[in-house]
Enzyme design. Structure first.
Site, PDB file in Angstrom:
ATOM      1  N   HIS A 367       0.824  -1.216   0.000  1.00  0.00           N
ATOM      2  CA  HIS A 367       0.000   0.000   0.000  1.00  0.00           C
ATOM      3  C   HIS A 367       0.846   1.248   0.000  1.00  0.00           C
ATOM      4  O   HIS A 367       0.535   2.233  -0.657  1.00  0.00           O
ATOM      5  CB  HIS A 367      -0.911   0.021   1.219  1.00  0.00           C
ATOM      6  N   ARG A 474      -9.258   3.449  -7.444  1.00  0.00           N
ATOM      7  CA  ARG A 474      -9.232   2.343  -6.472  1.00  0.00           C
ATOM      8  C   ARG A 474      -9.859   2.841  -5.169  1.00  0.00           C
ATOM      9  O   ARG A 474      -9.167   3.393  -4.320  1.00  0.00           O
ATOM     10  CB  ARG A 474      -7.796   1.904  -6.215  1.00  0.00           C
ATOM     11  N   GLU A 609      -9.781  -9.865 -14.880  1.00  0.00           N
ATOM     12  CA  GLU A 609      -8.510 -10.108 -14.198  1.00  0.00           C
ATOM     13  C   GLU A 609      -8.425 -11.508 -13.616  1.00  0.00           C
ATOM     14  O   GLU A 609      -7.442 -11.859 -12.977  1.00  0.00           O
ATOM     15  CB  GLU A 609      -8.247  -9.047 -13.119  1.00  0.00           C
ATOM     16  N   CYS A 680      -6.004  -1.425 -17.390  1.00  0.00           N
ATOM     17  CA  CYS A 680      -5.569  -0.493 -16.348  1.00  0.00           C
ATOM     18  C   CYS A 680      -4.493  -1.066 -15.442  1.00  0.00           C
ATOM     19  O   CYS A 680      -4.225  -0.531 -14.374  1.00  0.00           O
ATOM     20  CB  CYS A 680      -6.766  -0.015 -15.530  1.00  0.00           C
TER      21      CYS A 680
HETATM   22  C1  PEP Z   1      -4.977  -5.093 -11.780  1.00  0.00           C
HETATM   23  O1  PEP Z   1      -5.137  -6.121 -11.139  1.00  0.00           O
HETATM   24  O2  PEP Z   1      -4.350  -5.040 -12.851  1.00  0.00           O
HETATM   25  C2  PEP Z   1      -5.522  -3.818 -11.306  1.00  0.00           C
HETATM   26  C3  PEP Z   1      -5.504  -2.741 -12.063  1.00  0.00           C
HETATM   27  O3  PEP Z   1      -6.009  -3.741 -10.039  1.00  0.00           O
HETATM   28  P1  PEP Z   1      -5.142  -3.794  -8.723  1.00  0.00           P
HETATM   29  O4  PEP Z   1      -3.712  -3.534  -9.103  1.00  0.00           O
HETATM   30  O5  PEP Z   1      -5.686  -2.756  -7.825  1.00  0.00           O
HETATM   31  O6  PEP Z   1      -5.369  -5.183  -8.238  1.00  0.00           O
HETATM   32 MG    MG Z   2      -6.588  -6.325  -9.594  1.00  0.00          MG
END
Ligand code: PEP
Ligand code: MG
Length: 755
Positions: A367, A474, A609, A680
Site C-alpha cells: 500500500h 481504487r 482479471e 488499467c
Molecule cells: C490489476 O489487477 O491489474 C488492477 C488494475 O487492479 P489492482 O492492481 O488494484 O489489483
Molecule cells: Mg486487480
C-alpha cells in the site's frame, strides 16, 4: 580476580571524575587506562584508536612501554587488536601469544603478558578503536569484566565523538567521515531524488552516560519500561491501518521482547552498575546484538532487527520523544528511511517536502508503494540494512529507475544524478508541452489515455498529465487509510469531491477491492494460506452486502446529475456479476422510493482479471456496460506468480505471446459486442508495452499519471495499423515473447519507447 569486578560503579564514578576535570584529552585517556588497570587488577591496559588510513595507533597505555604511545601502529586487520576492530567483537584469550593473529611488537614490551582481552570502541556502527587489558597469568576474563570494559569503551567512544580527541598528541583527525554506501533495492515508485535523510523512527543517541544518582536512573528505567509496554499495547489496540497486516506481527514481537524478563533484568542490572538509563539501554543492545550476530539463523537475525527497534523505542521514551519523526519539521528535501511504513504514516508528512522513500521491506504492490506513486515521489523497497547504514541529515540519492540507494555519495555521484534530474525535468517539460495534444497515432487512430488514482491527492494530476479521465479509481485506498469503516456521509463527500475535481471528465470507480494484500484492520478477516486466491474483492462485497450497498448508495448519491461508472473487481463468472448488479439495482430502487434524485446514467462494468472470464466472453460481454483488463492480477493468475513476492513477480514477461494471445481474444470479443474496453494494469504505463497493446487493438489504456507523457510521446510517432499487422503475424509465429520483435520495430521506425 573476579572480585575485582564487584566495583563497576567505582570504575564509572572514577570515569565521571576524569571526564569532569578540565584536562587535555590525552591526559584523560592516560587516566582512563590507569583506572581500568586498577579496577580490573590488570597489569596492562591500553587504548588504540583508528586513524584515517584505518591503522590503529596506540594512544594510551598503562603497563606497556610508554615510548610506544603514538609510535606503535597496527595496519588494518593486523594483530589481535586489528582482528577485534575488523570483527567489531570482543576477544578473550588465556594465552594470546599462541593465537595465529598475534603480532609481536618488541617496542611495546608485551612479552611477559599471556592473557588478553580486548573490546572494540564502537559508535553508530563504526569501530573507532580498541580497548585492551593484559595479565601475566594465563586466565580467561569473566563476562562481567568484558562488560565493564565495553562500558568504558562506550565512554571513550563519546569522548571521541565529542571531537575532543582531535589533535590529541599532535595527531590528525581520528574519526573518519562515514563512508559512502550504495545498496540495491526494488523500485516501488519511479523517479530520481536527491536530498537529506530523515529517519521515520528517529534514533536517540545518549550523551550523558554516567549516572549522577543511580537510584534516580533505576526509577527512570523502570517507568520507561512500563511506558514502552503501554505504547506497544496502545498501538496494537488502535485499529490503525498503518500498523496492520504484516506490521502487526512485528508489533507482537516487540511486545514479546518488551515483556521478556531476561531483557528487563539485563537493563536493570546495567543501570545498577552506574550507567544512565539511556547508556544502559545502549549497553544491553550492543551485548545482545553481538550475541545474536553470532547466530547464523535468519530468524534470530530478524529478531535482532526487532530488538534494535525496541531499544530505539525505549530510548525515545526516556528522551520524552515521540515514536516517529516530527512530520511538520522535516527538511524541504527529505528522503524518508524506514524499516517499513503504512500508507497513512506516509500521508502524514507534508508531501511538498518529501523527495523520496527508502524501505527495508515493502514490495511494489504494498500500500505504501501505491501511495508513494500517488504522491509522485521516488521510492525503493527491499533496501537491506538501510536504516542501520544512515544517519539523519546524511546526503542521499535515490535512483528509482535502476533501484539504487546511495547514502553519503561522492561528489561525482551527486553531479551525475544532478544531471539526471535536470534531464528528467527537461523530459517532463517536453511531456508537459504534449499534455493538451490529443494522443493520435500517425495513421489517425485516437487513443484514450486515462489515469489510475485512489486518493484525493491524485486529482491535480489530471490537469498536470493531460489525462482524459480516471480509468481506475481504487476506492479501497480511502478505506485503507481510515481507522474505521467510512460512514455513508463520509464516503459520499469523498466521491463527490472526486467527481468535482475531475470537472466533467469520466471517472471509473471500482468498488471495494480489499483482501489479498489489502487489509482493512477494522474488517475481521481470518488468516488465509493463499490470500491472493482468497476472500477478496467482489467476493467480500457479495458476502457482506451491507458494506457493498453502503458504498453503492454513497456513489449513487454523489453522482446525482452526472454519470456513474462503476466497475466490479475480480469477477469470476456471470452469476457473480448478476448478483452484484441486482444489489446495485436494489439500491437504485431504494433511493428512488425515498425520493432521491438519480445519476444521469449508471454504467456497470467489470474487470477482466481472473482467467476464467477469458472462456466466457461471448456469454459475459453482453451483460456488461464496459470492461477493463486488470493485467496485474490477470498475469499473476496466468503465470501462477504472486505479484507481491519479489522472487517470482518479475519472472514472466507481460509481453509474452501467451498473454497477448489471451488479450487478443478480449479485444476481438469486445469489438464484436461493441463493449468499451480498457486496460488499467501497470503494463499500460510502459511505452513498449503500451505500444504492444495498441498493436493488438486497444484504444483506451489507464496508467499512473507520470506515465502519460512518455506513452503519449510514443503514440505520436506510431503507425498503429502497420504495427497491428506485424503483431498479428508475430502471434502466429513460434516465438514465446513479442519483446524482441517490438523493440526492433520501435528502433527501426524511430518510435519513442525510451521512457
Ligand atoms: C490489476 O489487477 O491489474 C488492477 C488494475 O487492479 P489492482 O492492481 O488494484 O489489483
Ligand atoms: Mg486487480
Amino acid at each position: 580476580m573476579a572480585a575485582s569486578i564487584g566495583a563497576p560503579r567505582v570504575l564509572l564514578r572514577r570515569l565521571r571524575e576524569i571526564m569532569a576535570r578540565p584536562e587535555s584529552p590525552q591526559d584523560r585517556l592516560d587516566k582512563i587506562v590507569v583506572q581500568i588497570a586498577a579496577n580490573m587488577v590488570a597489569e596492562v591496559s591500553s587504548i588504540y584508536l583508528r586513524r584515517q588510513d584505518n591503522s590503529l595507533e596506540l594512544f594510551a597505555t598503562e603497563g606497556l612501554n610508554p615510548d610506544a604511545v603514538h609510535n606503535t601502529h597496527l595496519a588494518r586487520g593486523e594483530g589481535l587488536v586489528g582482528l577485534i576492530a575488523e570483527r567489531a567483537q570482543p576477544l578473550n584469550l588465556a594465552d594470546a601469544q599462541t593465537h595465529p593473529s598475534f603480532s609481536y611488537r618488541p617496542e611495546t614490551g608485551e612479552d611477559p603478558y599471556h592473557s588478553f582481552v580486548g573490546v572494540p570502541i564502537l559508535r553508530g556502527g563504526q569501530t573507532l578503536g580498541v580497548l585492551t587489558v593484559q595479565n601475566r597469568v594465563r586466565r580467561h576474563y569473566s563476562e562481567e569484566e568484558i562488560e565493564a570494559l565495553q562500558t568504558t569503551a562506550m565512554v571513550i567512544a563519546e569522548l571521541i565523538a565529542s571531537g575532543e580527541i582531535d589533535g590529541a598528541g599532535g595527531v590528525a583527525q581520528v574519526l573518519q567521515p562515514a563512508r559512502s554506501v550504495k545498496i540495491d533495492g526494488q523500485v516501488l515508485s519511479e523517479g530520481i531524488a536527491l536530498g537529506h535523510v530523515v529517519l521515520h523512527e528517529p534514533r536517540v543517541v545518549p550523551t550523558a552516560l554516567i549516572a549522577e544518582d543511580v537510584g534516580v536512573e533505576i526509577a527512570r528505567m523502570k517507568s520507561a519500561m512500563d511506558e514502552l509496554t503501554n505504547r506497544i499495547d496502545t498501538m496494537l489496540s488502535r485499529r490503525d491501518m498503518a500498523r496492520a497486516g504484516e506490521h502487526r506481527d512485528v508489533l507482537e514481537a516487540y511486545r514479546m521482547f518488551a515483556q521478556d524478563r531476561g531483557w528487563r533484568r539485563r537493563l536493570t542490572e546495567a543501570v545498577s552498575t552506574g550507567l544512565t538509563a539511556e547508556a544502559a539501554v545502549q549497553r544491553v543492545q550492543t551485548d545482545l546484538r553481538a550475541r545474536m550476530l553470532r547466530q547464523r539463523d535468519p530468524y534470530m537475525r530478524e529478531r535482532l532487527h526487532d530488538l534494535d527497534d525496541l531499544s530505539y523505542r525505549l530510548l525515545r521514551v526516556l528522551a520524552g520523544a515521540s515514536d516517529t519523526a516530527a512530520v511538520e519539521s522535516i527538511p524541504a528535501d527529505a528522503i524518508l528511511v524506514a524499516r517499513n511504513m503504512g500508507p497513512a504514516e506516509l500521508l502524514d508528512y507534508d508531501s511538498t517536502r518529501l523527495r523520496g522513500l527508502v524501505l527495508e521491506e515493502g514490495s511494489a504492490s504494498s500500500h505504501v508503494a501505491i501511495v508513494a506513486r500517488a504522491l509522485d515521489i521516488a521510492a525503493l523497497g527491499m533496501v537491506e540494512g538501510c536504516v542501520d547504514q544512515v544517519d539523519p541529515g546524511d546526503e542521499a540519492v535515490i535512483d528509482a529507475e535502476t533501484g539504487e540507494f546511495h547514502c553519503r555519495p561522492s561528489q561525482e555521484v551527486v553531479d551525475a544524478y544532478s544531471d539526471k534530474v535536470r534531464f528528467r525535468a527537461k523530459r517532463q517539460q517536453q511531456f508537459a508541452r504534449l499534455k493538451d495534444r490529443p494522443a493520435v497515432t500517425t495513421d489517425g487512430a485516437k487513443i484514450d489515455l486515462l489515469m489510475n488514482a485512489g486518493l484525493l491527492v491524485d486529482l491535480p494530476h489530471l490537469d498536470e498529465s493531460g489525462a482524459e479521465g480516471i480509468g481506475l479509481f481504487r476506492t479501497e485506498l480511502q478505506f485503507m487509510i481510515a481507522s474505521a469503516f467510512p460512514r455513508l456521509n463520509q464516503q459520499m463527500k469523498t466521491y463527490k469531491a472526486i467527481l468535482d475535481g475531475a470537472g466533467g471528465r469520466p471517472v471509473i470507480f471500482r468498488s471495494l477491492d480489499i483482501g489479498g494484500d489489502k487489509v482493512l484492520p477494522y474488517l475481521r478477516h481470518d488468516h488465509e494460506e493463499n490470500p491472493a486466491l482468497g476472500w477478496r474483492a467482489l467476493r467480500i462485497s457479495l458476502d457482506r452486502p451491507g458494506l457493498f450497498r453502503t458504498q453503492i448508495r454513497a456513489l449513487l448519491r454523489a453522482s446525482v446529475d452526472r454519470e456513474l461508472r462503476l466497475m466490479l473487481p475480480m469477477v469470476v463468472d456471470i452469476s457473480e456479476f448478476d448478483a452484484a448488479k441486482a444489489l446495485i439495482e436494489k439500491e437504485r430502487a431504494f433511493l428512488k422510493v425515498h425520493g432521491y434524485a438519480e445519476p444521469k446514467a449508471v454504467m456497470v462494468g467489470a474487470m477482466i482479471e481472473v482467467p476464467s472470464i477469458l472462456w466466457q466472453l461471448d456469454q459475459f460481454l453482453p451483460h456488461v456496460d464496459f470492461v477493463s483488463v486488470g493485467s496485474n492480477d490477470l498475469l499473476q493468475f496466468m503465470f501462477a506468480a504472486d505479484r507481491s513476492n519479489i522472487r517470482v513477480a518479475d519472472r514472466y514477461d507481460p509481453l509474452s505471446c501467451a498473454v497477448f494471445r489471451a488479450l487478443k481474444q478480449v479485444v476481438v470479443a469486445a469489438n464484436r459486442y461493441n463493449v468499451p474496453l480498457t486496460l488499467c494494469g501497470e503494463m499500460a504505463g510502459k511505452p513498449l508495452e503500451a505500444m504492444a497493446l495498441i498493436g493488438l487493438g486497444f484504444r483506451a489504456i489507464s496508467m499512473a499519471p507520470a506515465s502519460i507523457g512518455p506513452v503519449k510521446e510514443m503514440i505520436l510517432t506510431l503507425d498503429a495499423g502497420h504495427l497491428e499487422r506485424e503483431v498479428s503475424s508475430a502471434l502466429e509465429s513460434k516465438e514465446t515473447s513479442l519483446r524482441p520483435m517490438l523493440s526492433a520495430y520501435a528502433a527501426r521506425n524511430g518510435i519513442a519507447v525510451g521512457g
